[in-house]
Design a protein around this motif. Structure first.
Motif, PDB file in Angstrom:
ATOM      1  N   LEU A   1      20.684 -51.025  27.354  1.00 28.53           N
ATOM      2  CA  LEU A   1      20.243 -50.401  26.096  1.00 28.53           C
ATOM      3  C   LEU A   1      21.237 -49.353  25.614  1.00 28.53           C
ATOM      4  O   LEU A   1      21.835 -48.645  26.425  1.00 28.53           O
ATOM      5  N   PRO A   2      21.392 -49.212  24.276  1.00 24.75           N
ATOM      6  CA  PRO A   2      22.152 -48.058  23.776  1.00 24.75           C
ATOM      7  C   PRO A   2      21.350 -46.786  24.007  1.00 24.75           C
ATOM      8  O   PRO A   2      20.195 -46.851  24.444  1.00 24.75           O
TER       9      PRO A   2
ATOM     10  N   PRO B   1      18.969 -43.514  23.532  1.00 26.32           N
ATOM     11  CA  PRO B   1      17.704 -43.417  22.800  1.00 26.32           C
ATOM     12  C   PRO B   1      17.937 -43.098  21.318  1.00 26.32           C
ATOM     13  O   PRO B   1      18.882 -42.388  20.974  1.00 26.32           O
ATOM     14  N   GLY B   2      17.069 -43.651  20.475  1.00 27.37           N
ATOM     15  CA  GLY B   2      17.123 -43.331  19.048  1.00 27.37           C
ATOM     16  C   GLY B   2      17.973 -44.292  18.235  1.00 27.37           C
ATOM     17  O   GLY B   2      17.918 -44.308  17.018  1.00 27.37           O
ATOM     18  N   GLN B   3      18.788 -45.105  18.900  1.00 29.65           N
ATOM     19  CA  GLN B   3      19.697 -45.966  18.133  1.00 29.65           C
ATOM     20  C   GLN B   3      19.087 -47.308  17.777  1.00 29.65           C
ATOM     21  O   GLN B   3      19.594 -48.006  16.917  1.00 29.65           O
ATOM     22  N   ARG B   4      18.051 -47.693  18.510  1.00 28.84           N
ATOM     23  CA  ARG B   4      17.501 -49.020  18.281  1.00 28.84           C
ATOM     24  C   ARG B   4      15.985 -48.965  18.454  1.00 28.84           C
ATOM     25  O   ARG B   4      15.512 -48.575  19.527  1.00 28.84           O
ATOM     26  N   PRO B   5      15.212 -49.328  17.428  1.00 32.39           N
ATOM     27  CA  PRO B   5      13.760 -49.291  17.597  1.00 32.39           C
ATOM     28  C   PRO B   5      13.287 -50.315  18.628  1.00 32.39           C
ATOM     29  O   PRO B   5      13.806 -51.437  18.675  1.00 32.39           O
ATOM     30  N   ILE B   6      12.345 -49.871  19.473  1.00 35.21           N
ATOM     31  CA  ILE B   6      11.839 -50.767  20.531  1.00 35.21           C
ATOM     32  C   ILE B   6      10.357 -51.026  20.279  1.00 35.21           C
ATOM     33  O   ILE B   6       9.561 -50.081  20.148  1.00 35.21           O
ATOM     34  N   TYR B   7       9.999 -52.295  20.209  1.00 35.58           N
ATOM     35  CA  TYR B   7       8.607 -52.708  20.023  1.00 35.58           C
ATOM     36  C   TYR B   7       8.168 -53.467  21.266  1.00 35.58           C
ATOM     37  O   TYR B   7       8.847 -54.413  21.680  1.00 35.58           O
ATOM     38  N   ILE B   8       7.040 -53.050  21.834  1.00 33.26           N
ATOM     39  CA  ILE B   8       6.534 -53.768  23.010  1.00 33.26           C
ATOM     40  C   ILE B   8       5.207 -54.414  22.641  1.00 33.26           C
ATOM     41  O   ILE B   8       4.268 -53.709  22.228  1.00 33.26           O
ATOM     42  N   PHE B   9       5.133 -55.733  22.748  1.00 38.16           N
ATOM     43  CA  PHE B   9       3.903 -56.452  22.402  1.00 38.16           C
ATOM     44  C   PHE B   9       3.190 -56.866  23.681  1.00 38.16           C
ATOM     45  O   PHE B   9       3.778 -57.551  24.530  1.00 38.16           O
ATOM     46  N   CYS B  10       1.937 -56.395  23.827  1.00 37.96           N
ATOM     47  CA  CYS B  10       1.219 -56.597  25.087  1.00 37.96           C
ATOM     48  C   CYS B  10      -0.003 -57.493  24.904  1.00 37.96           C
ATOM     49  O   CYS B  10      -0.785 -57.309  23.966  1.00 37.96           O
TER      50      CYS B  10
ATOM     51  N   GLU C   1       9.575 -42.125  29.635  1.00 47.36           N
ATOM     52  CA  GLU C   1      10.072 -41.137  30.618  1.00 47.36           C
ATOM     53  C   GLU C   1      11.603 -41.076  30.604  1.00 47.36           C
ATOM     54  O   GLU C   1      12.200 -40.049  30.908  1.00 47.36           O
ATOM     55  N   ALA C   2      12.249 -42.205  30.242  1.00 46.68           N
ATOM     56  CA  ALA C   2      13.715 -42.233  30.206  1.00 46.68           C
ATOM     57  C   ALA C   2      14.255 -41.725  28.871  1.00 46.68           C
ATOM     58  O   ALA C   2      15.464 -41.789  28.622  1.00 46.68           O
ATOM     59  N   GLY C   3      13.349 -41.258  27.983  1.00 45.81           N
ATOM     60  CA  GLY C   3      13.805 -40.660  26.730  1.00 45.81           C
ATOM     61  C   GLY C   3      13.706 -41.573  25.516  1.00 45.81           C
ATOM     62  O   GLY C   3      14.117 -41.186  24.424  1.00 45.81           O
ATOM     63  N   TYR C   4      13.195 -42.754  25.672  1.00 48.67           N
ATOM     64  CA  TYR C   4      13.069 -43.689  24.533  1.00 48.67           C
ATOM     65  C   TYR C   4      11.699 -43.524  23.873  1.00 48.67           C
ATOM     66  O   TYR C   4      10.773 -42.960  24.469  1.00 48.67           O
TER      67      TYR C   4
END
Ligand SMILES: NC(=O)C1=CN([C@@H]2O[C@H](COP(=O)(O)OP(=O)(O)OC[C@H]3O[C@@H](n4cnc5c(N)ncnc54)[C@H](O)[C@@H]3O)[C@@H](O)[C@H]2O)[C@H](O)CC1
Ligand SMILES: [K+]
Length: 507
Positions: free
Chosen positions: A43-44, A46-55, A73-76
């Motif tokens: 991953l780049p 944090p903040g550079q790429r929006p992350i969507y998690i579909f559960c 916890e890793a800052g994303y």
């Protein structure tokens, strides 16, 4: 490496919880940690790429929630979207509760799906090994939405909608993942051409499932990687001589296809055979003598194709097929060979086409013969097309059981069926090897290994397939995939076999 079914994977989970005395939530945490470690390396910032998690509502969704927490916890700042569900799994509920309030959790509304920018990263944690039926309704609409978004998709364990080890119905939507990150052992679905568009690149991360359970579980399918093969070729004794590695006979070639016999002969010699005699039509005599001077050449009385079977007594193994042609007289040579041979046989190319055209010859196949068809040749052998890739694998199993032979289906993840019906999927090779003559090289190499009395028929076949693919990988590093020609493979057989040779124990 064993390939477990979805049901066996569930049992392995349960065995692990019992053996280690841990909770299922702890095992889920392990899977999520392994997944995040893999992802964070790619991953780049944090903040550079929006992350969507579909559960989804089960433990695949639970993995997704645990991943969301760990990424936070890793800052994303992932956004989590859950499918509405009446009865989510216990570990889903637990991880839903553990999700920090700063991480937004929203329910998917099929009528108002979230817009997904094309530069987004989507983590697909909708369904994994618990998928029990094709996707419909909101789940199906969501999967289509993800596929149309253009976003990069990483699937957790399995692309949602795909069964781990069975064909999906053609109208069921499946996530088209760019990467699939799975746990502990590969799934059968990853190895089939029909699933490549959904699975993308795949990875298996260790989560330390109970090794005793895996060891004691019997399976129908194996994945053959470096760990399985390295050291399988015994080192040569200082006192070995050319008789130790066998004298083999290769029946090959016809006018215009002498090159096939030369490639097979060269590969056989590089495969470590003691002595090689090639039965070739007279037109190929000088070509063979100059192209493979280490081989002895027995010219056939006929000019253009092989018409007579030589005396079989001296030979430890016999190969037939590369460039052979399908003349009637050649078919008679094959028939006699099948009747008379009492040493291992390797059959390829036109020998297989002749068997396909004359199915009455099949019952004559000596036990433990090794056949190496590509899918079209295999279809001719069994006489009917396969409905899909899963059906073709079942045809392969049945064929090997019926004729008590080893049958290789060539392609990506070349598959070997043993006489007991077990399938072994090879892990080496690349698309550059889809070039004329690479099968002839495989035949020659397998023939050399089949003549080596120190190897079981299974080990000879597995080693040959693995070494062939690896020679192709080495060659492609130098030539590129497009530039690779079959002759390049031959050059790498020796070094690759050396790497796979057992080393003596350290003092
Ligand atoms: N050993 C491991 O690899 C571990 C895997 N883990 C993860 O757990 C899932 C399997 O979880 P499970 O709860 O058994 O199944 P799913 O989450 O895939 O889905 C079950 C859930 O979905 C419902 N369902 C099934 N099919 C459909 C459908 N077509 N439409 C709608 N709903 C459907 C079903 O009723 C259940 O409610 C595995 O893949 C891993 O990701 C563990 O985290 C740790 C160890
Ligand atoms: K998934």
């Amino acid at each position: 490496m064993k390939i477990l079914t979805a049901a066996q994977t569930r049992q392995a989970d349960a065995a692990t919880l019992q053996a280690e005395g841990i909770t299922s939530a702890e095992l889920m945490e392990r899977a999520a940690t392994a997944f995040c470690e893999w992802l964070l390396n790619r991953l780049p910032l944090p903040g550079q790429r929006p992350i969507y998690i579909f559960c989804g509502p089960g433990n695949n969704g639970g993995d997704g929630l645990a991943v969301a927490r760990q990424l936070h916890e890793a800052g994303y700042q992932p956004q989590v979207w859950g499918l509405p569900a009446a009865r989510p799994s216990a570990d889903f509920t637990l991880n839903r509760r553990r999700l920090p309030t700063e991480v937004p959790y929203q329910e998917v509304d099929a009528k108002k799906l979230p817009p997904l920018p094309a530069h987004a990263l989507v983590i697909d944690a909708l369904f994994g090994t618990g998928l029990s039926r094709p996707l419909t309704g909101a789940a199906a609409t969501l999967v289509q939405h993800l596929n149309q978004s253009g976003a990069a998709i990483v699937a957790v364990d399995l692309p949602s909608g795909l069964f781990a080890d069975a064909p999906q119905s053609p109208d069921s939507p499946v996530v088209r993942a760019h990467h699939t990150v799975s746990f502990e052992l590969p799934k059968l679905a990853f190895l089939l051409p029909q699933n490549a568009e959904f699975v993308g690149e795949w990875e298996v991360l260790p989560i330390h499932l109970d090794s005793a359970f895996i060891h004691n579980t019997s399976v129908d399918n194996y994945f053959v990687d470096d760990n399985v093969i390295r050291g399988r070729l015994p080192a040569r004794s200082k006192f070995s001589h050319k008789g130790t590695f066998g004298h083999v006979l290769l029946l090959a070639g016809s006018r215009g296809k002498i090159g096939a016999s030369v490639l097979a002969a060269r590969a056989c010699l590089r495969g470590g055979v003691g002595l090689l005699t090639v039965r070739i039509p007279a037109v190929g005599y000088h070509i063979m003598q100059t192209s493979a001077p280490e081989a002895m050449t027995l010219a056939d009385p006929a000019t253009d194709f092989v018409t007579e079977l030589p005396d079989l007594k001296p030979y430890a193994a016999i190969g037939i097929g590369p460039g052979l042609g399908q003349e009637h007289a050649t078919c008679e040579v094959l028939r006699q060979l099948l009747r008379k041979a009492n040493v291992p046989l390797v059959l390829d190319a036109d020998a297989l086409n002749l068997l396909g055209a004359n199915p009455g010859l099949l019952p004559l196949l000596p036990r433990e013969s090794l056949l190496t068809p590509h899918p079209k040749e295999f279809e001719r052998l069994v006489g009917k097309p396969a409905r899909d890739d899963y059906h073709r694998l079942e045809q392969l199993r049945t064929f090997a059981r019926e004729y008590k032979c080893y049958c290789v289906l060539k392609g990506a993840y070349t598959t070997l069926a043993a006489p007991d019906g077990t399938l072994y999927f090879n892990s080496t090779g690349n698309p550059g090897m889809a070039t004329g003559g690479s099968g002839d090289v495989l035949t020659g190499l397998l023939l050399a290994l089949r003549a080596d009395k120190r190897l079981s028929p299974l080990d000879a076949a597995l080693l040959g397939l693995y070494a062939h693919g690896r020679a192709g990988d080495r060659a492609a590093q130098q030539t590129g995939e497009a530039g690779l020609v079959a002759g390049d493979l031959v050059r790498f057989i020796g070094p690759v076999l050396q790497e796979l040779t057992a080393t003596p124990p350290r003092l």
